[in-house]
Scaffold this motif. Structure first.
Motif, short mmCIF file in Angstrom:
data_model
loop_
_atom_site.label_atom_id
_atom_site.label_comp_id
_atom_site.label_asym_id
_atom_site.label_seq_id
_atom_site.Cartn_x
_atom_site.Cartn_y
_atom_site.Cartn_z
N GLU A 159 0.77 -1.22 -0.09
CA GLU A 159 0.07 0.01 -0.05
C GLU A 159 0.69 1.35 -0.04
O GLU A 159 0.63 2.20 -0.81
CB GLU A 159 -1.05 0.07 1.12
N ALA A 160 1.81 1.26 0.90
CA ALA A 160 2.68 2.43 0.84
C ALA A 160 3.71 2.98 -0.33
O ALA A 160 3.75 3.86 -0.78
CB ALA A 160 3.74 2.34 2.09
N ALA A 161 4.09 1.67 -0.90
CA ALA A 161 4.84 1.73 -2.26
C ALA A 161 4.07 2.26 -3.32
O ALA A 161 4.41 3.02 -4.01
CB ALA A 161 5.51 0.29 -2.48
N ASN A 162 2.79 1.80 -3.20
CA ASN A 162 1.77 1.99 -4.31
C ASN A 162 1.30 3.62 -4.39
O ASN A 162 1.17 4.14 -5.21
CB ASN A 162 0.52 1.23 -4.50
N ALA A 163 1.01 4.05 -3.03
CA ALA A 163 0.90 5.41 -2.73
C ALA A 163 2.19 6.32 -3.19
O ALA A 163 1.72 7.42 -3.80
CB ALA A 163 0.66 5.58 -1.49
N SER A 164 3.36 5.71 -3.05
CA SER A 164 4.26 6.60 -3.64
C SER A 164 4.31 6.96 -5.18
O SER A 164 4.55 7.89 -5.74
CB SER A 164 5.78 6.21 -3.18
N PHE A 165 4.02 5.79 -5.80
CA PHE A 165 3.92 5.55 -7.34
C PHE A 165 2.79 6.57 -7.78
O PHE A 165 2.99 7.45 -8.56
CB PHE A 165 3.85 4.34 -7.98
N ALA A 166 1.85 6.62 -7.03
CA ALA A 166 0.55 7.04 -7.38
C ALA A 166 0.99 8.76 -7.25
O ALA A 166 0.52 9.75 -8.01
CB ALA A 166 -0.60 7.01 -6.60
N GLY A 167 1.80 9.02 -6.12
CA GLY A 167 1.91 10.43 -5.96
C GLY A 167 2.93 11.14 -7.11
O GLY A 167 2.85 12.06 -7.54
N LEU A 168 3.96 10.12 -7.61
CA LEU A 168 4.67 10.60 -8.84
C LEU A 168 3.85 10.73 -9.88
O LEU A 168 3.98 11.64 -10.66
CB LEU A 168 5.96 9.54 -8.92
N ALA A 169 2.91 9.90 -10.31
CA ALA A 169 1.98 9.79 -11.34
C ALA A 169 1.51 11.16 -11.39
O ALA A 169 1.31 11.68 -12.49
CB ALA A 169 1.36 8.51 -11.58
N GLY A 170 0.69 11.44 -10.05
CA GLY A 170 -0.13 12.55 -10.37
C GLY A 170 0.91 13.96 -10.36
O GLY A 170 0.38 14.80 -11.13
N ALA A 171 1.86 13.93 -9.80
CA ALA A 171 2.79 15.24 -9.94
C ALA A 171 3.24 15.14 -11.42
O ALA A 171 3.29 16.70 -11.88
CB ALA A 171 4.04 14.96 -9.18
N ILE A 172 3.53 14.16 -12.22
CA ILE A 172 3.54 14.00 -13.55
C ILE A 172 2.55 14.64 -14.38
O ILE A 172 2.86 15.47 -15.36
CB ILE A 172 4.22 13.00 -14.12
N GLY A 173 1.16 14.07 -14.05
CA GLY A 173 0.14 14.42 -14.64
C GLY A 173 -0.06 15.97 -14.62
O GLY A 173 -0.53 16.59 -15.43
N VAL A 174 0.16 16.73 -13.36
CA VAL A 174 -0.06 18.18 -13.22
C VAL A 174 1.06 18.96 -14.36
O VAL A 174 0.60 19.82 -14.69
CB VAL A 174 0.29 18.59 -11.71
N SER A 175 2.26 18.38 -14.44
CA SER A 175 3.26 19.10 -15.11
C SER A 175 2.90 18.96 -16.70
O SER A 175 3.27 19.87 -17.53
CB SER A 175 4.61 18.41 -14.80
N ARG A 176 2.25 17.74 -17.08
CA ARG A 176 1.80 17.53 -18.40
C ARG A 176 0.57 18.11 -18.65
O ARG A 176 -0.16 18.18 -19.69
CB ARG A 176 1.96 16.04 -18.69
N GLN A 177 -0.18 18.59 -17.77
CA GLN A 177 -1.57 19.22 -17.64
C GLN A 177 -2.49 18.12 -18.17
O GLN A 177 -3.32 18.48 -19.18
CB GLN A 177 -1.76 20.50 -18.51
#
Length: 243
Positions: A159-177
């Motif tokens: 759960e903790a590792a998946n949450a870390s990846f989800a946070g990274l994916a969300g941050a990249i999504g914001v940068s790519r709009q």
């Protein structure tokens, strides 16, 4: 002179001791301190937390090679059987410890990315928080990425590792709009995530291993690892898709 009867002598003895102070009751010896190897009286839940705290102390002090069940038990001041009782084996212990690391790491990244700033500055803040966490907890950071030592199927770690990846994916999504799901990625989205991750993780490992010392020495005065990271990120930041 006639001798006094023996009976008078017998009665005289107690009278001679009437003024002597009464004896104080003998103090019982203080309880013996728990010997090494005996369980410190922890509550069941508190002992588990104490073992994980001790494990992190051993990890940061002695490295992963020094992190053993016996070393953790000694650090916590409990019997050698205690870690086995709570975690099963060393893999169970280090997996739970890595889960704590990921949760701490995720919290630091989320706090950094929550600033009221443009997307680029939020991305830079997250990257700096990534490196700062690794510098503050080098042993824990190294453990989090030693997959061969971890049980990634353990629920807390998964759960903790998946949450870390989800946070990274969300941050990249914001940068790519764009909205990026952590469950299904396009090739372009995956490439953007891995590019950002490789960049920051690679920089972090070079920094922790002391491989950037010579580069930093050559920089103009007033520059350090943080300014180098900032310049590197600004020169390679992902731009939104479009013409």
């Amino acid at each position: 002179m006639a001798r006094k009867p023996a009976a008078l002598k017998t009665r005289a003895r107690p009278a001679a001791n009437r003024g002597a102070p009464a004896r104080l009751p003998r103090k019982r010896p203080a309880p013996r301190a728990a010997a090494a190897g005996e369980d410190t009286p922890y509550h069941h839940g508190a002992l588990r937390d104490a073992l994980l705290t001790a494990a992190e102390t051993v990890l940061e002090r002695d490295g992963l090679a020094g992190l053993t069940l016996r070393a953790v038990a000694r650090e916590a001041g409990v019997s050698h059987a205690a870690p086995t009782h709570h975690f099963g084996d060393l893999t169970g212990l280090v997996s739970e410890l890595a889960a704590i690391g990921f949760r701490q790491f995720n919290a630091a990244m989320a706090a950094a990315g929550a600033v009221d700033a443009p997307p680029l500055l939020r991305a830079l803040a997250r990257a700096k928080a990534y490196v700062a966490y690794a510098q503050a907890h080098p042993g824990m950071y190294g453990l989090m990425f030693r997959t061969e030592r971890l049980d990634m199927a353990r629920p807390s770690l998964h759960e903790a590792a998946n949450a870390s990846f989800a946070g990274l994916a969300g941050a990249i999504g914001v940068s790519r709009q764009e909205q990026i799901s952590d469950q299904a990625l396009s090739l372009e989205q995956a490439a953007a995530i891995v590019k950002a991750w490789s960049l920051v993780h690679g920089f972090t490992m070079l920094l922790l291993d002391g491989r950037l010392t010579d580069v930093l020495r050559r920089l103009p005065p007033g520059n350090d690892a943080e300014t180098l990271l900032d310049a590197m990120l600004r020169s390679t930041v992902a731009r939104p898709p479009g013409p």
